[in-house]
Design a protein around this motif. Sequence first.
Motif, mmCIF file in Angstrom:
data_model
loop_
_atom_site.group_PDB
_atom_site.id
_atom_site.type_symbol
_atom_site.label_atom_id
_atom_site.label_comp_id
_atom_site.label_asym_id
_atom_site.label_seq_id
_atom_site.Cartn_x
_atom_site.Cartn_y
_atom_site.Cartn_z
ATOM 1 N N SER A 16 0.824 -1.206 0.000
ATOM 2 C CA SER A 16 0.000 0.000 0.000
ATOM 3 C C SER A 16 0.860 1.259 0.000
ATOM 4 N N ALA A 17 1.936 1.232 0.807
ATOM 5 C CA ALA A 17 2.844 2.377 0.853
ATOM 6 C C ALA A 17 3.548 2.578 -0.484
ATOM 7 N N ALA A 18 3.960 1.462 -1.100
ATOM 8 C CA ALA A 18 4.633 1.563 -2.399
ATOM 9 C C ALA A 18 3.678 2.110 -3.450
ATOM 10 N N ARG A 19 2.413 1.692 -3.391
ATOM 11 C CA ARG A 19 1.409 2.194 -4.336
ATOM 12 C C ARG A 19 1.188 3.686 -4.153
ATOM 13 N N SER A 20 1.072 4.110 -2.894
ATOM 14 C CA SER A 20 0.887 5.538 -2.627
ATOM 15 C C SER A 20 2.092 6.347 -3.082
ATOM 16 N N ALA A 21 3.293 5.803 -2.877
ATOM 17 C CA ALA A 21 4.503 6.498 -3.310
ATOM 18 C C ALA A 21 4.507 6.683 -4.821
ATOM 19 N N ARG A 22 4.085 5.639 -5.550
ATOM 20 C CA ARG A 22 4.026 5.753 -7.013
ATOM 21 C C ARG A 22 2.996 6.784 -7.437
ATOM 22 N N ARG A 23 1.862 6.788 -6.767
ATOM 23 C CA ARG A 23 0.800 7.740 -7.108
ATOM 24 C C ARG A 23 1.232 9.178 -6.801
ATOM 25 N N LEU A 24 1.931 9.368 -5.681
ATOM 26 C CA LEU A 24 2.419 10.709 -5.354
ATOM 27 C C LEU A 24 3.495 11.159 -6.332
ATOM 28 N N ARG A 25 4.375 10.232 -6.708
ATOM 29 C CA ARG A 25 5.403 10.574 -7.683
ATOM 30 C C ARG A 25 4.770 11.006 -9.006
ATOM 31 N N ALA A 26 3.747 10.271 -9.443
ATOM 32 C CA ALA A 26 3.050 10.623 -10.677
ATOM 33 C C ALA A 26 2.319 11.957 -10.532
ATOM 34 N N PHE A 27 1.751 12.203 -9.335
ATOM 35 C CA PHE A 27 1.054 13.463 -9.094
ATOM 36 C C PHE A 27 1.996 14.650 -9.223
ATOM 37 N N PHE A 28 3.158 14.569 -8.561
ATOM 38 C CA PHE A 28 4.105 15.684 -8.620
ATOM 39 C C PHE A 28 4.687 15.847 -10.023
ATOM 40 N N ALA A 29 4.891 14.743 -10.728
ATOM 41 C CA ALA A 29 5.399 14.845 -12.094
ATOM 42 C C ALA A 29 4.408 15.582 -12.990
ATOM 43 N N GLU A 30 3.112 15.405 -12.712
ATOM 44 C CA GLU A 30 2.079 16.046 -13.527
ATOM 45 C C GLU A 30 1.775 17.468 -13.079
ATOM 46 N N ARG A 31 1.617 17.659 -11.777
ATOM 47 C CA ARG A 31 1.134 18.946 -11.269
ATOM 48 C C ARG A 31 2.247 19.865 -10.770
#
Length: 323
Positions: A16-31
């Motif tokens: 779950s933590a790894a999934r959230s980390a990937r989602r946050l990384r993608a969020f910052f890359a986009e926004r």
Amino acid sequence: MTATEASHPVAHESRSAARSARRLRAFFAERAPARIYAVYAVLWVLGLQGTLALLAPERDWRLGGSLMAEIATVYLALLFIRVVDEQKDLEYDRLHNPARPLQRGAIDVRELRIAMALIVVAELALTGWRSPLLAGWLLLDLGYICFLVRLERWSAMVRDRIFVNLLVSYPVQAMLSVHIWLSFREASGGGPGAHAVLGAVLCACVFMHFEFARKTGARVVPGATLYSNVVGLRGSAALTVGCALAGTAVALGVVRPWELRGMATLAGWLPLTALGFLWAGAEQFASLRTATWPSGPAMGYLAWLYLGVFVAALAVVRPGFGG
């Protein structure tokens, strides 16, 4: 949670933590792409500290750990602002920007708040070792950012009237500029006092040029947060151009290139060339090639002016700059 996951809670939490980390990384890359946010942080700190060094040339301004830490501090603060804004603008974005990560489910509020907590911890690490004042001032700024979310929910005037919103939200940027000034004073053993207000005015003009530019539209868009919806196209364009001209004038007033000699003279006039980006943006917008004032030239003006001031400061106070 499946039966397998329930029997292995640690493994589940890890996934779950790894999934959230990937989602946050993608969020910052986009926004909050690093090519924009990191560059802005670097140039903002270097430009303002260069301004302060020009105002107090007797101080020992050096490229060292404190300066690098301040750049990282400002960068993380910008990320914090981006995360908070993503949550603050939720209702507006549902109508006008439904493709953004939070609206389309690419990230959730819990993950964004985890990111906020991690940023606060990192900020305390970056500022605490330099001085309690820097840490305290930064926490005050981050707290004010969070307060703005509540304020917009409480006050329809703040939420719906764009100039009122600008009035109450700009202190976030101003407080970061003060933090850069405090960092300069901590690192150099002093610095400009009352006349350091020129640095604050410079940063305000540069930021306001970008702010007005990105919200100046060629036509009225009902419900959109555009300054041109309130003061008209000409009024909003005048604010955009006027802030750029004022920022350039302040930069030249600080550098005073007409008093320099040799190669320093060329460096001293460099901030003036930032007006080329103003011209480019105005030409694209006036020819109706963009529905709003193009953000590229507006950001280019911001970046080039800060870079110009920094280079000019190096040329003028170079003996005090080093490892």
